[in-house]
Enzyme design. Structure first.
Site, PDB file in Angstrom:
ATOM      1  N   ILE A   1      31.456  21.283  63.114  1.00 49.56           N
ATOM      2  CA  ILE A   1      32.630  22.133  62.956  1.00 49.56           C
ATOM      3  C   ILE A   1      33.721  21.416  62.179  1.00 49.56           C
ATOM      4  O   ILE A   1      34.415  22.026  61.359  1.00 49.56           O
ATOM      5  CB  ILE A   1      33.139  22.592  64.339  1.00 49.56           C
ATOM      6  CG1 ILE A   1      32.102  23.511  65.003  1.00 49.56           C
ATOM      7  CG2 ILE A   1      34.462  23.344  64.204  1.00 49.56           C
ATOM      8  CD1 ILE A   1      32.486  23.975  66.395  1.00 49.56           C
TER       9      ILE A   1
ATOM     10  N   SER B   1      36.023  24.542  73.911  1.00 50.37           N
ATOM     11  CA  SER B   1      34.658  25.086  73.979  1.00 50.37           C
ATOM     12  C   SER B   1      34.645  26.232  74.985  1.00 50.37           C
ATOM     13  O   SER B   1      35.486  26.278  75.891  1.00 50.37           O
ATOM     14  CB  SER B   1      33.687  23.982  74.426  1.00 50.37           C
ATOM     15  OG  SER B   1      32.443  24.522  74.832  1.00 50.37           O
TER      16      SER B   1
ATOM     17  N   TYR C   1      31.254  16.886  80.049  1.00 47.94           N
ATOM     18  CA  TYR C   1      31.638  17.524  78.790  1.00 47.94           C
ATOM     19  C   TYR C   1      32.471  18.771  79.050  1.00 47.94           C
ATOM     20  O   TYR C   1      33.542  18.958  78.452  1.00 47.94           O
ATOM     21  CB  TYR C   1      30.395  17.889  77.984  1.00 47.94           C
ATOM     22  CG  TYR C   1      30.697  18.690  76.738  1.00 47.94           C
ATOM     23  CD1 TYR C   1      31.178  18.063  75.591  1.00 47.94           C
ATOM     24  CD2 TYR C   1      30.524  20.074  76.715  1.00 47.94           C
ATOM     25  CE1 TYR C   1      31.481  18.794  74.448  1.00 47.94           C
ATOM     26  CE2 TYR C   1      30.817  20.812  75.576  1.00 47.94           C
ATOM     27  CZ  TYR C   1      31.292  20.168  74.451  1.00 47.94           C
ATOM     28  OH  TYR C   1      31.600  20.904  73.333  1.00 47.94           O
TER      29      TYR C   1
ATOM     30  N   LYS D   1      36.421  19.522  78.049  1.00 46.79           N
ATOM     31  CA  LYS D   1      36.857  20.648  77.222  1.00 46.79           C
ATOM     32  C   LYS D   1      37.819  21.567  77.984  1.00 46.79           C
ATOM     33  O   LYS D   1      38.676  22.219  77.363  1.00 46.79           O
ATOM     34  CB  LYS D   1      35.642  21.428  76.716  1.00 46.79           C
ATOM     35  CG  LYS D   1      34.828  20.659  75.689  1.00 46.79           C
ATOM     36  CD  LYS D   1      35.670  20.256  74.491  1.00 46.79           C
ATOM     37  CE  LYS D   1      34.888  19.559  73.410  1.00 46.79           C
ATOM     38  NZ  LYS D   1      35.713  19.180  72.240  1.00 46.79           N
TER      39      LYS D   1
END
Length: 252
Positions: free
Chosen positions: A13, A144, A157, A161
Site C-alpha cells: 500500500i 486495518s 497485529y 491496528k
C-alpha cells in the site's frame, strides 16, 4: 520547500500511495520515500522519476532507508527534518508488520517488533513530523479492518491496528482546529506481499479473506479521495463497510 512523506514505500500500500501521489500532488517539491530496504525503495523511486519526466513535473524523489522501529534512526530523521525546515504537505504512514499465529507460538522478538513498528514507530514519526505541518497539510494513517474486532491468531497485529485506528481518529479531532486533516484507512485483506509474509510461517489465509481480498490501487484511490473530502475514516469495499457498521452497532 514542500515535501510529501510516505513510509513503507518499498512495497504494498505504501508503494501504491507513492505511485498515485506523484501524479496528483501540485504544490510539492519533493517526495520522500521511507522504508527499510534501500534497493526496493530505489526501484520505486525510479518508477516515480519516470512519471515525473513523462509529465514534466517539477519535483524530486528522495530515498531514505530507515527502520522506524529504531530510535536512533528516528532521531537521525528528526535531525534531517530540522535541517531542511521544510513544510510537510502530506504524511502517509504505511510502514507496518504482522505475523499470523497464536500469541503462544509467536516469538518474543516477533511480538516486540510488531509493537515497535506499528505502534511506537508510527507514533514517534507522526510526532516528529507534526511541527512541520501547517493548515492544509494531510496525514493518512494506515490502520486495518482488523482494528474493528479482536482477531485470534492475529492478536498482536489487530491490537496494534486498533491503536492506530483510535490514535488517528483522536488526531483527526485534535488537529481540525489547526486545519491539519487526518484520515485513517481501514482496508480488509489487500493483495500485497504483506500477506504472504504474515501467513508464511504458521498457516494459510482462510477462504473468507481470500474472497474479500482487494487490489491496493483501489484502496489507495479511495483513501486519497476521502482525504481530499476531509473524511475521518476511509473504508474500501462492501465487506469491510458491513463489518464496520456491524461492529459500531455492537459497541453502541
Amino acid at each position: 520547500m514542500n515535501i510529501a512523506i510516505v513510509t513503507g514505500a518499498s512495497s504494498g500500500i505504501g508503494r501504491e500511495f507513492a505511485l498515485q501521489l506523484v501524479k496528483i500532488l501540485v504544490k510539492t517539491d519533493e517526495i520522500w520515500l521511507l522504508a527499510r530496504r534501500k534497493d526496493a525503495l530505489e526501484e520505486v523511486a525510479q518508477l516515480l522519476s519516470e512519471q515525473v519526466k513523462k509529465h514534466n513535473l517539477n519535483r524530486k524523489i528522495q530515498v531514505i532507508p530507515i527502520d522506524i522501529a529504531d530510535e536512533k534512526q528516528l532521531a537521525g530523521f528528526a535531525e534531517v527534518l530540522m535541517i531542511k525546515n521544510a513544510r510537510i504537505s502530506v504524511l502517509v504512514n504505511c510502514a507496518g508488520i504482522g505475523t499470523y499465529g497464536s500469541f503462544e507460538k509467536l516469538s518474543r522478538d516477533e511480538v516486540a517488533e510488531t509493537v515497535r513498528v506499528n505502534v511506537l514507530g508510527l507514533t514517534q514519526l507522526t510526532k516528529f513530523c507534526l511541527p512541520y505541518m501547517r493548515k492544509g497539510s494531510k496525514i493518512i494513517q494506515a490502520a486495518s479492518g482488523s482494528a474493528f474486532l479482536p482477531q485470534p491468531d492475529f492478536a498482536v497485529y489487530a491490537a496494534s491496528k486498533a491503536y492506530v485506528y483510535s490514535f488517528g481518529r483522536a488526531l483527526h479531532k485534535e488537529l481540525k482546529k489547526d486545519g491539519i486533516l487526518v484520515t485513517v484507512i481501514c482496508p480488509g485483506p489487500v493483495d500485497t506481499p504483506f500477506l504472504a509474509h504474515a501467513y508464511g510461517r504458521y498457516g494459510q489465509m482462510n477462504l473468507l479473506k481470500k474472497l474479500t481480498m482487494v487490489k491496493p490501487e483501489k484502496v489507495v484511490h479511495k483513501a486519497l479521495i476521502d482525504s481530499k473530502r476531509k473524511k475521518e475514516i476511509s473504508i474500501y469495499g462492501l465487506p469491510m463497510n458491513l463489518l464496520y457498521r456491524l461492529t459500531r452497532g455492537m459497541m453502541g
